[in-house]
Design an enzyme around this catalytic site. Sequence first.
Site, short mmCIF file in Angstrom:
data_model
loop_
_atom_site.label_atom_id
_atom_site.label_comp_id
_atom_site.label_asym_id
_atom_site.label_seq_id
_atom_site.Cartn_x
_atom_site.Cartn_y
_atom_site.Cartn_z
N ARG A 178 50.78 -85.15 30.78
CA ARG A 178 49.27 -84.90 32.12
C ARG A 178 48.89 -85.30 32.14
O ARG A 178 47.61 -85.22 32.69
CB ARG A 178 49.27 -83.01 31.83
CG ARG A 178 50.03 -81.63 31.89
CD ARG A 178 49.40 -80.49 31.84
NE ARG A 178 50.48 -79.12 32.27
CZ ARG A 178 50.05 -78.28 32.27
NH1 ARG A 178 48.54 -77.49 31.27
NH2 ARG A 178 51.33 -76.98 32.67
N SER A 229 55.26 -77.69 34.39
CA SER A 229 53.98 -76.97 35.25
C SER A 229 54.73 -76.62 36.47
O SER A 229 53.96 -75.55 37.04
CB SER A 229 53.03 -78.45 36.22
OG SER A 229 51.92 -78.53 34.78
N ASP A 268 56.23 -83.17 36.59
CA ASP A 268 55.81 -82.48 35.38
C ASP A 268 56.74 -81.52 35.53
O ASP A 268 56.27 -80.13 36.48
CB ASP A 268 54.02 -82.31 35.51
CG ASP A 268 53.91 -81.51 34.81
OD1 ASP A 268 54.20 -80.50 33.57
OD2 ASP A 268 52.47 -81.36 34.20
#
Length: 383
Positions: free
Chosen positions: A126, A137, A134
Site C-alpha cells: 500500500r 482496496s 491495489d
Amino acid sequence: MKILILNEGFEKQGHIEKRCAVSVSSVKRMVKRGITVVVQQGAGALSGYPDEAFIEAGGTVQQNCDADLQDADILLCVNRPDESVYTLLKAQALVIGHIDPFFQKQAVEAMAKRRLTTLSVEMIPRSSRAQKMDALSSQASLAGYVMVMQAANHLPSILPMMMTPSGTIKPAKVFIIGAGVAGLQAIATAKRLGANVTAYDTRDVVAEQVESLGGKFLKIDIGETGQTKDGYAKELTDEQKQKQQDAQRDAIADSDIVITTAQLFGRRPPQLISKETLALMRPGSVVMDMAATSGGNVEGSVPGQVATVNGVTVIGYGNWSQFVAKDATDMYANNLYNLLDEFYDDESAQFTLNMDDEILAGCVITHDGEITNGMLKQAYQGV
C-alpha cells in the site's frame, strides 16, 4: 506475449465467482500494446460482458483452453487457480490473482515446485506508487457499500429520518467497527442514506477521516495500539480485546445496524461480538460480518449465509463485491492492467520481472522454483 483469462463462473465450495479478470476496456488496451489476449467462453457473462464484446475488443474467445494454458505467458485470475489449471502451465509462466497465500501453503508450494512465477494481488504494498494496482482496496471499497445496502434491505425499518402525517420516524443508528477502506466506504454510504453513524477503530489516527465523512468516532482507551507500515491495524492483546468489547457493548446494543470490518493481514480475524452482546440488541436488528468467510468477527455468523442469533439477523455472505459484479470486474481489470502497464516493456514485448523493484519484491511469492516472499516463508515455518 500471450495472456489467458479462464471462465471462473462455476460453483466452487458453494460460491459462484461472478467477476472476471478483464473488462472490454482492459482487453482493448492490451491488444493495442500488441498483446495476444485469449478469453475462455463465458468468462465475462456474469459480470455483464458477453463473448462478442471481447471479440470486438480484439481478443480471441475459446471454448477449450487446454492448449492455450500450455503456451500462455500470463494467466490472469480473480481467484487462485485449481491444480488442474496450474499443472498445465509452462515453467516460468506468470500467474496473477487473489492467491490467499497465508492460508494456501500447499498450493503455493506446488506452484513453486512447478517453477511458476506467482503474483498475489493481496501482497501488493500500500504505497503511493502501487495505489493504482491495489486490488484489495478497490474490492474492499465496494464491499463497504454493499454491506450497507444489504443491511438496509434486511432491516425492518428505514435508515433516514422521515416526517410523515402520522409522526416523525427517527433515523436508524449504524455502528461500524473498523475504519479501513471498507469501513470508511460503509460510513459514507450509511450517512448518505440518512442514518446516524458511529464508528470505532483501534487506530486513533483514523478518527479525523471518520468525522470528515459525517460519522461520530467512538473513543475507547485500550492502551497502546497502532498500525503496520501498510496501514493495517495491529493485533490486540487479549486484555485489550476484552476492554474493547466491554466498551463497545453499549454502542452495539443501541444500534439498528452493526457492521464489522476487522480483518488482520495474514491472520484469522478477531471475534468482536459475542452471542451475549447480540442478545442485548433489539429484535430485528442487523449485523453484517465482513469477515465471516475467513473466521468471523461475530459469534454465530455462518459463512455465506443469513443466520438469526437471539432475534438478530446476522449476515455473513462474504465475497461482497460480487453483488456489484460489473463494477467489481471493471475495477479489478483496471488494477491488473495498471500492474501490467507498470512492468510491460514494449520493446521486448515482455513483462519485466525485476525482483529488486519494491512492488514486485512484495507481491511475487514464487519464482524460479522457490517461495520468494520473506513474510510468507516465516508464516509457513510457524504452521
